[in-house]
Design a protein around this motif. Structure first.
Motif, PDB file in Angstrom:
ATOM      1  N   VAL A   1      10.080   3.522  -0.662  1.00 46.57           N
ATOM      2  CA  VAL A   1       9.190   4.690  -0.648  1.00 46.57           C
ATOM      3  C   VAL A   1       8.983   5.165   0.797  1.00 46.57           C
ATOM      4  O   VAL A   1       9.039   6.368   1.073  1.00 46.57           O
ATOM      5  CB  VAL A   1       7.855   4.367  -1.335  1.00 46.57           C
ATOM      6  CG1 VAL A   1       6.791   5.417  -1.023  1.00 46.57           C
ATOM      7  CG2 VAL A   1       8.047   4.259  -2.839  1.00 46.57           C
ATOM      8  N   GLN A   2       8.768   4.229   1.707  1.00 42.44           N
ATOM      9  CA  GLN A   2       8.594   4.600   3.119  1.00 42.44           C
ATOM     10  C   GLN A   2       9.857   5.233   3.686  1.00 42.44           C
ATOM     11  O   GLN A   2       9.785   6.185   4.451  1.00 42.44           O
ATOM     12  CB  GLN A   2       8.188   3.387   3.948  1.00 42.44           C
ATOM     13  CG  GLN A   2       6.747   2.983   3.705  1.00 42.44           C
ATOM     14  CD  GLN A   2       6.347   1.805   4.570  1.00 42.44           C
ATOM     15  OE1 GLN A   2       6.925   0.733   4.473  1.00 42.44           O
ATOM     16  NE2 GLN A   2       5.364   2.031   5.418  1.00 42.44           N
ATOM     17  N   ALA A   3      11.016   4.718   3.299  1.00 43.41           N
ATOM     18  CA  ALA A   3      12.280   5.277   3.768  1.00 43.41           C
ATOM     19  C   ALA A   3      12.484   6.691   3.239  1.00 43.41           C
ATOM     20  O   ALA A   3      12.970   7.576   3.968  1.00 43.41           O
ATOM     21  CB  ALA A   3      13.453   4.382   3.386  1.00 43.41           C
TER      22      ALA A   3
ATOM     23  N   ARG B   1       0.801  -1.234   0.000  1.00 41.21           N
ATOM     24  CA  ARG B   1       0.000   0.000   0.000  1.00 41.21           C
ATOM     25  C   ARG B   1       0.833   1.284   0.000  1.00 41.21           C
ATOM     26  O   ARG B   1       0.502   2.220  -0.711  1.00 41.21           O
ATOM     27  CB  ARG B   1      -0.992  -0.005   1.160  1.00 41.21           C
ATOM     28  CG  ARG B   1      -2.135  -1.010   0.981  1.00 41.21           C
ATOM     29  CD  ARG B   1      -3.163  -0.450   0.008  1.00 41.21           C
ATOM     30  NE  ARG B   1      -4.099  -1.427  -0.480  1.00 41.21           N
ATOM     31  CZ  ARG B   1      -5.325  -1.622  -0.011  1.00 41.21           C
ATOM     32  NH1 ARG B   1      -5.746  -0.934   1.029  1.00 41.21           N
ATOM     33  NH2 ARG B   1      -6.116  -2.493  -0.583  1.00 41.21           N
ATOM     34  N   PRO B   2       1.892   1.365   0.798  1.00 40.47           N
ATOM     35  CA  PRO B   2       2.660   2.623   0.772  1.00 40.47           C
ATOM     36  C   PRO B   2       3.164   2.967  -0.634  1.00 40.47           C
ATOM     37  O   PRO B   2       3.189   4.137  -1.017  1.00 40.47           O
ATOM     38  CB  PRO B   2       3.833   2.352   1.728  1.00 40.47           C
ATOM     39  CG  PRO B   2       3.326   1.274   2.639  1.00 40.47           C
ATOM     40  CD  PRO B   2       2.429   0.424   1.787  1.00 40.47           C
TER      41      PRO B   2
ATOM     42  N   VAL C   1       7.623  -5.393  -2.398  1.00 30.55           N
ATOM     43  CA  VAL C   1       7.984  -5.249  -0.992  1.00 30.55           C
ATOM     44  C   VAL C   1       9.171  -4.288  -0.877  1.00 30.55           C
ATOM     45  O   VAL C   1       9.159  -3.347  -0.066  1.00 30.55           O
ATOM     46  CB  VAL C   1       8.302  -6.624  -0.365  1.00 30.55           C
ATOM     47  CG1 VAL C   1       8.866  -6.468   1.048  1.00 30.55           C
ATOM     48  CG2 VAL C   1       7.056  -7.504  -0.372  1.00 30.55           C
ATOM     49  N   GLU C   2      10.184  -4.517  -1.687  1.00 28.11           N
ATOM     50  CA  GLU C   2      11.391  -3.677  -1.668  1.00 28.11           C
ATOM     51  C   GLU C   2      11.065  -2.228  -2.052  1.00 28.11           C
ATOM     52  O   GLU C   2      11.524  -1.279  -1.413  1.00 28.11           O
ATOM     53  CB  GLU C   2      12.413  -4.257  -2.647  1.00 28.11           C
ATOM     54  CG  GLU C   2      13.582  -3.344  -2.962  1.00 28.11           C
ATOM     55  CD  GLU C   2      14.309  -3.793  -4.226  1.00 28.11           C
ATOM     56  OE1 GLU C   2      14.363  -3.004  -5.187  1.00 28.11           O
ATOM     57  OE2 GLU C   2      14.798  -4.935  -4.237  1.00 28.11           O
TER      58      GLU C   2
ATOM     59  N   ALA D   1       1.714   6.256  -2.606  1.00 28.45           N
ATOM     60  CA  ALA D   1       2.703   7.294  -2.949  1.00 28.45           C
ATOM     61  C   ALA D   1       2.808   7.483  -4.455  1.00 28.45           C
ATOM     62  O   ALA D   1       2.914   8.625  -4.944  1.00 28.45           O
ATOM     63  CB  ALA D   1       4.064   6.923  -2.358  1.00 28.45           C
ATOM     64  N   LEU D   2       2.777   6.400  -5.214  1.00 28.12           N
ATOM     65  CA  LEU D   2       2.866   6.497  -6.670  1.00 28.12           C
ATOM     66  C   LEU D   2       1.658   7.240  -7.233  1.00 28.12           C
ATOM     67  O   LEU D   2       1.806   8.176  -8.031  1.00 28.12           O
ATOM     68  CB  LEU D   2       2.978   5.098  -7.275  1.00 28.12           C
ATOM     69  CG  LEU D   2       3.061   4.999  -8.796  1.00 28.12           C
ATOM     70  CD1 LEU D   2       4.281   5.739  -9.341  1.00 28.12           C
ATOM     71  CD2 LEU D   2       3.094   3.516  -9.204  1.00 28.12           C
TER      72      LEU D   2
END
Length: 169
Positions: A163-165, A38-39, A157-158, A43-44
């Protein structure tokens, strides 16, 4: 006569999510419904909708995709609801994987990532902005096209973790 740009930008934003699902070798409904991804999807879509805003266009939605759910300031619940509706749409569709996935996995040919997703990057840059998530999506699709990356769930996953980082303070 209706303006075609809201339709085109809706298709670009929706298409960005389908390009992302093609990074994995799983049905679109599974990718879109997975909370771990989801993140990335949020974000995309937010990035693409933001570029549409810069271009002065309010994209239209379809097949469960609600562009307003990905506007700056929209709630996480609205974005999750839109992704859930998209996943539900594909769960009951004869089309379980995207044309992008078929180009990569079955036809083993280059996709239209440069002409479609690349346009988002070009428009952002022409307005003094950037589209780094879209740029990373393009890079990852190229790696699969060039057989330097396998199609796997791990890609999503990666990418979501990256994106979260990037978003972390």
């Amino acid at each position: 006569m209706p303006d075609i740009w809201p339709f085109k930008w809706g298709k670009l934003a929706y298409g960005s999510l389908l390009f992302a699902t093609a990074l994995a070798n799983e049905p679109m409904s599974e990718s879109l419904a997975d909370p771990q991804h989801r993140p990335l999807f949020v974000a995309l879509a937010r990035e693409v909708i933001g570029v549409a805003d810069l271009a002065g266009v309010q994209p239209l939605g379809f097949d469960g995709f609600d562009p307003a759910a990905f506007r700056a300031g929209a709630s996480a619940a609205a974005a999750a609801h839109s992704l859930d509706r998209m996943a539900q749409h594909y769960r009951h569709s004869g089309k379980q994987r995207s044309g992008v996935w078929r180009d990569l996995a079955v036809r083993q040919r280059r996709t239209e990532v440069d002409s479609q997703m690349g346009e988002i990057v070009r428009i952002a840059q022409s307005r003094g902005a950037s589209a780094p998530i879209t740029e990373q999506l393009i890079r990852r699709v190229h790696e699969i096209e060039e057989r330097r990356r396998d199609m796997a769930r791990a890609n999503l996953v990666e990418f979501a973790a990256a994106v979260q980082a990037w978003a972390a303070p």
